[in-house]
Design an enzyme around this catalytic site. Structure first.
Site: not given
Ligand code: HEM
Ligand SMILES: *[C@@H]1O[C@H](CO)[C@@H](O)[C@H](O)[C@H]1NC(C)=O
Ligand SMILES: *[C@@H]1O[C@H](CO)[C@@H](O)[C@H](O)[C@H]1NC(C)=O
Ligand SMILES: *[C@@H]1O[C@H](CO)[C@@H](O)[C@H](O)[C@H]1NC(C)=O
Length: 327
Positions: A65, A69-70, A73, A75, A77, A79, A94, A163, A193, A255
């Site tokens: 993640r 997030h890097d 925002v 690019g 980098d 940040s 964040n 997003p 996810h 997976d």
């Molecule tokens: C498609 C749009 C996406 C949205 C709206 C989104 C939103 C979120 C949100 C709201 C969480 C939970 C944060 C929290 O409440 O603790 C989350 C967790 C996570 N997201 Fe996304 N995300 C998106 C795409 C991505 C992408 C592209 C990746 C990586 C390639 C990613 C990787 C993760 C991971 C691994 C977690 C779990 C983090 C943890 O357990 O510490 N997400 N995301």
């Protein structure tokens, strides 16, 4: 005379081509960038990722993640790593949920001893996301590197660029398109996810006051046992914000079961479940659920593409000595 003047544009365009080739200020990323300048760079990052993620698989999710997030925002980098009162770290997407910083710090500390001033924090994040994907999902891929670190991090930018969990398929598509990523890459990367957790606050609006009809009723009932209903009086609201696994089938394995969960209406966030409910993306979900090996290959390729967003290279930016502060 006439033929001479006709040659001028040809000569000029050759000159411009020559200039643009020789002044290649911003070279592209390259696999094996540290091969000569710091041969153990990638092995050192992998060592720390394996060490930390073995003790806590959640950190692997955090590192994947962190790269997202890097990159979205300013690019890729680094940040997102900068400490301070008004930095990206303090923003709503964040604060209190990004994790894995200690893994980056540990790798950076050893890299600064072994090859001072050589390996960027942005590359460490990219390597660590790959190594986490490998550890948690056996998804391995080459990471083009040579990123340089930025020195600007602003608290308002994550909300403007990332997003939100309540986005629909159209707004998700548009958000990823702004970063040069396709609809298929958006659906593919959402498969991240398949690991990690979400706080109740990110999806509570699907439970209260009215239950989202696209949520499997028994799953919703389970979620309600973990997430308390919102309190009308905000000042009396509890400060606790419990967490739930994003993927209820294989929560710590990267997976394609995430897509199987969506088919069972067990997507945790609105932004997850809309991938099945939107005709624009539904077939992609069904395909990824069925062909997990194809999804894994697409995921690796999409991570590389994401890792290329607005990167600083060549003489741009700097190589931070400490990932938390600019030099
Ligand atoms: C498609 C749009 C996406 C949205 C709206 C989104 C939103 C979120 C949100 C709201 C969480 C939970 C944060 C929290 O409440 O603790 C989350 C967790 C996570 N997201 Fe996304 N995300 C998106 C795409 C991505 C992408 C592209 C990746 C990586 C390639 C990613 C990787 C993760 C991971 C691994 C977690 C779990 C983090 C943890 O357990 O510490 N997400 N995301
Ligand atoms: C998606 O959300 C946007 C912004 O909230 C809205 O304008 C649009 O109508 C929504 N699209 C669909 C298909 O619901
Ligand atoms: C909200 O709760 C706080 C703390 O319990 C209390 O002091 C305050 O009077 C309440 N406000 C309202 C409008 O009920
Ligand atoms: C920011 O980065 C540039 C390189 O792009 C560097 O020259 C400058 O000193 C940095 N500024 C600060 C405040 O660190």
């Amino acid at each position: 005379m006439a033929s001479n003047t006709r040659n001028i544009p040809v000569i000029l365009s050759c000159f411009i081509l020559f200039v643009s080739l020789t002044s290649a200020a911003n070279p592209p990323l390259k696999v094996g960038f540290y091969k000569y300048s710091c041969p153990p760079a990638e092995a050192i990052v992998r060592k720390y990722v394996n060490k930390f993620v073995s003790l806590n698989r959640g950190l692997g999710a955090g590192l994947v993640r962190l790269h997202f997030h890097d990159c979205f925002v300013r690019g890729c980098d680094a940040s997102v790593l900068l400490d301070g009162p008004n930095t990206e770290k303090q923003s709503i997407p964040n604060k209190g949920s990004l994790r894995g910083f200690e893994v980056i710090d540990a790798a950076k500390a050893e890299l600064e001893l072994r090859c001072p001033g050589i390996v960027s924090c942005a590359d460490i994040i990219a390597f660590a996301a790959r190594d986490s994907s490998c550890k948690l999902g056996n998804i391995n891929y080459d990471v083009p590197s040579g990123r340089r670190d930025g020195n600007v991090s602003l608290i308002n930018e994550p909300l403007l660029n990332l997003p939100a969990p309540f986005f629909n398929a159209t707004t998700l598509r548009d958000n990823f398109a702004r970063k040069g990523l396709s609809l298929d890459e958006m659906v593919t990367l959402s498969g991240a996810h398949s690991i990690g957790i979400s706080h109740c606050s990110s999806f509570a609006s699907r439970l209260y006051p009215t239950q989202d009809p696209t949520l499997d009723p028994s799953y919703a009932a389970f979620l309600k046992t973990i997430c308390p209903p919102p309190v009308a009086n905000a000042t009396a609201a509890p400060t606790v914000d419990p967490t739930v696994n994003l993927d209820s089938i294989t929560p710590t394995r990267l997976d394609s079961k995430y897509y199987v969960g969506l088919k069972a209406n067990r997507g945790l966030l609105t932004s997850d479940q809309v991938l099945l409910s939107s005709p624009m993306t539904a077939k992609k979900v069904v395909y990824n659920a069925k062909y997990g090996n194809v999804w894994a290959k697409k995921f690796a390729a999409a991570m590389v593409r994401m890792g290329n967003i607005e990167v600083l290279t060549g003489k741009q930016g700097e190589i931070r000595r400490n990932c938390r502060v600019v030099n």
